[in-house]
Enzyme design. Sequence first.
Site, PDB file in Angstrom:
ATOM      1  CG  HIS A 144      -0.386   0.485   2.493  1.00  0.00           C
ATOM      2  ND1 HIS A 144      -1.079   1.290   3.376  1.00  0.00           N
ATOM      3  CD2 HIS A 144       0.841   0.278   3.048  1.00  0.00           C
ATOM      4  CE1 HIS A 144      -0.320   1.541   4.417  1.00  0.00           C
ATOM      5  NE2 HIS A 144       0.836   0.947   4.252  1.00  0.00           N
ATOM      6  CB  CYS A 153       3.386   5.969   4.967  1.00  0.00           C
ATOM      7  SG  CYS A 153       3.831   5.263   6.550  1.00  0.00           S
ATOM      8  CG  HIS A 208       5.355   0.958   2.592  1.00  0.00           C
ATOM      9  ND1 HIS A 208       4.643   2.078   2.217  1.00  0.00           N
ATOM     10  CD2 HIS A 208       4.882   0.628   3.828  1.00  0.00           C
ATOM     11  CE1 HIS A 208       3.796   2.420   3.180  1.00  0.00           C
ATOM     12  NE2 HIS A 208       3.913   1.546   4.160  1.00  0.00           N
ATOM     13  CG  HIS A 239       2.721  -2.893   6.561  1.00  0.00           C
ATOM     14  ND1 HIS A 239       3.810  -2.533   7.311  1.00  0.00           N
ATOM     15  CD2 HIS A 239       2.245  -1.726   6.043  1.00  0.00           C
ATOM     16  CE1 HIS A 239       3.972  -1.217   7.258  1.00  0.00           C
ATOM     17  NE2 HIS A 239       3.043  -0.703   6.496  1.00  0.00           N
ATOM     18  CG  ASP A 246      -2.493 -13.232   1.461  1.00  0.00           C
ATOM     19  OD1 ASP A 246      -1.606 -12.533   1.983  1.00  0.00           O
ATOM     20  OD2 ASP A 246      -2.352 -14.441   1.209  1.00  0.00           O
ATOM     21  CG  HIS A 247       0.571 -12.795  -1.662  1.00  0.00           C
ATOM     22  ND1 HIS A 247       0.298 -13.331  -0.433  1.00  0.00           N
ATOM     23  CD2 HIS A 247       1.875 -13.054  -1.894  1.00  0.00           C
ATOM     24  CE1 HIS A 247       1.398 -13.906   0.051  1.00  0.00           C
ATOM     25  NE2 HIS A 247       2.375 -13.750  -0.813  1.00  0.00           N
ATOM     26  CD  GLU A 263       0.696   0.320   8.990  1.00  0.00           C
ATOM     27  OE1 GLU A 263       0.082   0.819   8.052  1.00  0.00           O
ATOM     28  OE2 GLU A 263       1.371   1.007   9.795  1.00  0.00           O
TER      29      GLU A 263
END
Lengths: 137, 137, 137, 137, 137, 137
Positions: A14, A33, A39, A41, A79-80, A126
């Site tokens: 994100h 950010c 980047h 998480h 996810d992914h 996060e």
Amino acid sequence: MIYITRRERFSAAHKLYREDWSQEQNEAVFGNCSNPNWHGHNYELFVTVKGEVNPETGFLIDLKRMKSIILEHVIHKLDHKNINLDVDFMSGKKASTEIIAIEIFRVLKPHFDQESVQLHAVKLYETENNFVEYFGE
Amino acid sequence: MIYITRRERFSAAHKLYREDWSQEQNEAVFGNCSNPNWHGHNYELFVTVKGEVNPETGFLIDLKRMKSIILEHVIHKLDHKNINLDVDFMSGKKASTEIIAIEIFRVLKPHFDQESVQLHAVKLYETENNFVEYFGE
Amino acid sequence: MIYITRRERFSAAHKLYREDWSQEQNEAVFGNCSNPNWHGHNYELFVTVKGEVNPETGFLIDLKRMKSIILEHVIHKLDHKNINLDVDFMSGKKASTEIIAIEIFRVLKPHFDQESVQLHAVKLYETENNFVEYFGE
Amino acid sequence: MIYITRRERFSAAHKLYREDWSQEQNEAVFGNCSNPNWHGHNYELFVTVKGEVNPETGFLIDLKRMKSIILEHVIHKLDHKNINLDVDFMSGKKASTEIIAIEIFRVLKPHFDQESVQLHAVKLYETENNFVEYFGE
Amino acid sequence: MIYITRRERFSAAHKLYREDWSQEQNEAVFGNCSNPNWHGHNYELFVTVKGEVNPETGFLIDLKRMKSIILEHVIHKLDHKNINLDVDFMSGKKASTEIIAIEIFRVLKPHFDQESVQLHAVKLYETENNFVEYFGE
Amino acid sequence: MIYITRRERFSAAHKLYREDWSQEQNEAVFGNCSNPNWHGHNYELFVTVKGEVNPETGFLIDLKRMKSIILEHVIHKLDHKNINLDVDFMSGKKASTEIIAIEIFRVLKPHFDQESVQLHAVKLYETENNFVEYFGE
């Protein structure tokens, strides 16, 4: 009244930025950010439901059912993925942990209503040092 | 001979793909890790050095010095970055956990040599269920 | 209403004792926590604030701001210190986990009020098996 | 009002089943948790009490006393036992995490009442991904 | 040479006892682990393989393949089972953590040999305080 | 050859300093670890022994025996103590994590020799980010 919590995880990219701001403004408010190249998480999600124990089974809700609801409506979409670009329920919204948690609550609530349990809380980590909780109000 | 390990963390985006392959080939080999819009992780890095204890101080190496070496040469380059696009020492390399760990070892080794301690191992967690270790050989 | 929690850590020495009691009385009540030569802990602190999400940013509060408030007013005063002897806001108070948590809440509250968020809770771990929570009332 | 939580652990066998159901019915509802030869878990128990800090000691309750109450009345009865067969307070009850948590609350409540603190919550982890909370109402 | 570790978990019942010993002898040697009605654990398994990185993919081994080998040959046989009664590769063997780890190594080794990576280690946690490692020799 | 590891914990005060140095020199080398009024940690200790499995029991060593050796000779001397002032085997030595780990190894080795297992390693965490390992050579 008993409370059950299920943990699931998703790994996603994100960034925090506003398209109507310059990169300088985005950096001033969102710091690193706002990196234009994204980047990511490993998010850790805790979903809590509440209700009465069913005397037939000793269950509030079958955990396999609870897990499949969370996977189908939340985890498989996040996810992914890129939260800003790939996720239908985040479209047009800021990808802050606060907003993600609120939107996950909104997505899950009707599905747990159908199971006759009440969605109590969504807790979203996060990083190991930061998490958000939303109780629907 | 004593071994000291320092843990640091970084959050980054990446994807697994080869530009000389079609998206179908990439998906066949790399699965959802090849999502074109990236995904990301909270990486957990453990750096281990070894050597003799300095009888003057009781230290193998000052942990503040060890931390600043890892931050300057590794964490500041990876944290809140895109590993495929933003990181000089990963340029032109595949962003698998294996390759990232090997390259971190190569980047750190000369800096610990200068401190008269020996870099023993780099251990890199991609998720709580997967990690890689590299010992330099 | 959304809740955000930030984790910080500090390592400190303390003991549990009353100067107006004999060492025997102190041992009878406080056990090995009354060791005259002190002992210590890695304390883990969770600070929770609550409020409305700012629609401009998607934030309740900038986590870098939240972190700097906790570091300046709490962590820098406690970390690598003796809680009984070195910490202004603990002067004359018992260094139990209960009292430390209450005093941290009192120290932090006005600083979060200035940021227009409400301090909701302070949670303080003394060991992995014991923690205290204080909600300000 | 301050809240203190103590963590304890126990390892036990159990199964989920009803004797008045066939094995097929048990499998349909309880899945692999109904394995006739049992399975087991490392349960993690968090007990929370609340009350006023005693100004004489800085304590809500002496943690050694709190620990001994939990060990005597709960852990020693559950640890290295079969929850369905060996535990007096579970006799005739379903060994779901929900019911175990509720029964632990019932067992502990009068003992904390005698200590002039109020039992606030029992939180019971069956695995790292699933936990139950009961607040006595 | 790079090392990759995958974590998997299983929940199982077991007891430590010898049928050729009396219950008194079993208790004297195995303590409360010899409870005739069984007890159980959430076991945590870490499997480590080693080898050269494939320059085509940047992988030592595809983690999805590694996971499916461990699930098929180990986890599905142990999870929600009784280790003494239900598990083919434990038949006639003592269900100590040592023996379980050694047998898991023996079961997994030929499957990783077929993948052209070398099984390096099996690490098995019985509780958060106890674990066993076996390196095949 | 099998390896077994047992985790134990202790909470202690210490400082890093040399009496033959001025406070300025101590601060220059040891930083805030030289605070004259001490600080402290929750230390986490992992002791690993190795040897052959006893075919009579399936054990390398009875874990209750292993635990009692570590408690008697190490934990009871360090827990709720001042490492610089209260611990016989640390007398006259620097209280760095490196030296504490080495001395724990020296204290434990003869006791495990008597049990016919070999002390393999002592691993000591000072914080979640720093740990030391010593293998006796």
